[in-house]
Design a protein around this motif. Sequence first.
Motif, PDB file in Angstrom:
ATOM      1  N   HIS A   1      40.347  36.095  41.960  1.00 18.74           N
ATOM      2  CA  HIS A   1      41.116  37.181  41.344  1.00 18.74           C
ATOM      3  C   HIS A   1      40.999  38.472  42.154  1.00 18.74           C
ATOM      4  O   HIS A   1      41.919  39.306  42.148  1.00 18.74           O
ATOM      5  CB  HIS A   1      40.648  37.406  39.901  1.00 18.74           C
ATOM      6  CG  HIS A   1      39.232  37.896  39.793  1.00 18.74           C
ATOM      7  ND1 HIS A   1      38.144  37.075  39.955  1.00 18.74           N
ATOM      8  CD2 HIS A   1      38.733  39.144  39.552  1.00 18.74           C
ATOM      9  CE1 HIS A   1      37.035  37.786  39.802  1.00 18.74           C
ATOM     10  NE2 HIS A   1      37.363  39.038  39.561  1.00 18.74           N
TER      11      HIS A   1
ATOM     12  N   ASN B   1      42.001  38.756  35.641  1.00 19.39           N
ATOM     13  CA  ASN B   1      41.022  37.713  35.311  1.00 19.39           C
ATOM     14  C   ASN B   1      40.604  37.767  33.839  1.00 19.39           C
ATOM     15  O   ASN B   1      39.586  37.215  33.450  1.00 19.39           O
ATOM     16  CB  ASN B   1      39.780  37.852  36.204  1.00 19.39           C
ATOM     17  CG  ASN B   1      38.946  36.579  36.217  1.00 19.39           C
ATOM     18  OD1 ASN B   1      39.482  35.473  36.196  1.00 19.39           O
ATOM     19  ND2 ASN B   1      37.632  36.728  36.258  1.00 19.39           N
TER      20      ASN B   1
ATOM     21  N   GLY C   1      42.008  32.801  31.886  1.00 21.09           N
ATOM     22  CA  GLY C   1      42.074  31.869  32.993  1.00 21.09           C
ATOM     23  C   GLY C   1      41.600  30.491  32.606  1.00 21.09           C
ATOM     24  O   GLY C   1      41.787  30.028  31.469  1.00 21.09           O
TER      25      GLY C   1
ATOM     26  N   THR D   1      43.060  31.739  37.621  1.00 20.88           N
ATOM     27  CA  THR D   1      41.773  32.416  37.792  1.00 20.88           C
ATOM     28  C   THR D   1      40.725  31.788  36.879  1.00 20.88           C
ATOM     29  O   THR D   1      41.033  30.950  36.022  1.00 20.88           O
ATOM     30  CB  THR D   1      41.905  33.913  37.493  1.00 20.88           C
ATOM     31  OG1 THR D   1      42.354  34.068  36.141  1.00 20.88           O
ATOM     32  CG2 THR D   1      42.892  34.556  38.449  1.00 20.88           C
ATOM     33  N   SER D   2      39.483  32.221  37.043  1.00 24.37           N
ATOM     34  CA  SER D   2      38.388  31.604  36.282  1.00 24.37           C
ATOM     35  C   SER D   2      38.389  32.012  34.813  1.00 24.37           C
ATOM     36  O   SER D   2      37.958  31.248  33.950  1.00 24.37           O
ATOM     37  CB  SER D   2      37.052  31.993  36.915  1.00 24.37           C
ATOM     38  OG  SER D   2      36.865  33.401  36.824  1.00 24.37           O
TER      39      SER D   2
END
Length: 501
Positions: free
Chosen positions: A316, A323, A326, A353-354
């Motif tokens: 990100h 972020n 995600g 993204t995470s």
Amino acid sequence: MTLLEFVRFLRHNALLIIAMTLLGLGAAAGYAYLQPVVYASSATAIVVAGDNTSVGGAMSGSALAQQRAEVYAALAGTGAVRDRVAASDEVATRPSAVGGSISAQVVQGTSLIELRATGASGEDARILADAALVALAEEALALEMRTPTEEGLPARADDIAVRLAAYSPANASAQPISPDWVRILLIGTGLGLLIGLGLAFIRSKLDIRVRSMADVEEETGHAVLGVVPDSKELAEQRAGARISLSRLGAAGEALRQLRTNLRYVAIDNPPRSIVVTSANPGEGKSTISSTLAVLIARSGQPVVLIDADLRKPVQHEIFAADNAVGLSQVLVGDLSVEDALQRTSEPNLLILTSGKVPANPSELVGSRRMKALLARLAKHYFVITDAPPILAVTDAGLLTASTDGALLVARVGKTHREQLRMATKLVKQGGGVVLGTVLHRAKARAMGDAVYGAGHGGAYQQYYGHGDGSAQETNDKHVEAVGLGAVLPNESRSARRGANH
């Protein structure tokens, strides 16, 4: 060791070898500087014996003279001669001459004796040599006089048939004989060079880090798909700058080569979903995965980049993406993947993204939902998953088992051989496949060492320095996220609706 291997050995250890050589040279110069300055001077004496009135007398006299010359030469180093020298008038006027050394040797095949004296100056050496010549002659005469005559009476000086006479006086030398700077410096330099080579050889045998393609292939048993040189642009990206391929130069061409090689890993069944990981943190797996995703997208293939490093996510930051939501929200069911995927300024690239950092990252990435998500995305996209280092946590091994294989990133000069071997073993133990490896952050000037194993770095750098990518890949802008709400293809959504009904 072949010639090319020796050249590589010298290139790799050049600084150590040069440093030890210069250290040896400096030590030799210091040693020479501390040595006292010594001058030398020589005088010549001749032994005469018998008479020349007949041929027989001359021959017997010559033989006796040569025999006596050996005896007289041995007297030069005795205390008796030194005492006579110290008592001489010439030495008395220059006391510093007494500290020198005296030696003598017979000129082979003759009755000549060469006396050699040393001193702190040329004049000291000359005075000592002349005084030694006189003292030796006196001591030789005294020795001959100790032999009584045939009548048993003490011998007189006028009756002695063997005498030592001065032949050539000494001269004062303007050049010292010690220290011999050239000889000492050559010896010191040679010893320093040998020590440097020895230390370099020991270091090379004890080196446990990955240095070349051969090292990687030996430890992993898999081909190296790309050797990526370090560059300023990649360093900026690692620091959080957005991706731009226009200034990558040799690094960009190496990454394009990686993209090409990845397509030919399995001709009959090319990979659709890969995991990019490394043995340790800081080896460049996030940089490789993000840049590779952009390059594959630019080739016309739809790509999804997933940041599955739920502990220390960075994608990100690289893409300047949001972020807040995600992967973690998708896996727990709070959000659909369509809503979590983010578009980028690259038309064919989406990123996931995470999201928020969960308390149980390994359980999430190893879940059935994660496996189903990867399989679903791989139907329509080339999926690249940025996974955590495999030696640090088990996430990468779990993810690899749900994809077509892993791409292992190793950093030149940092990754240990044993670590790379263990990373390969862990991937296989988890049921995954190693597609290949990437050597990252090779020194630009030593690319030949990493690729060929010998000195071809200059040609390699020149060949890849201009780039042969398309205008679309060369004249690019920074790649960044441009918004949320990316969706899967329509057929995927229709299939999902049918499944719900």
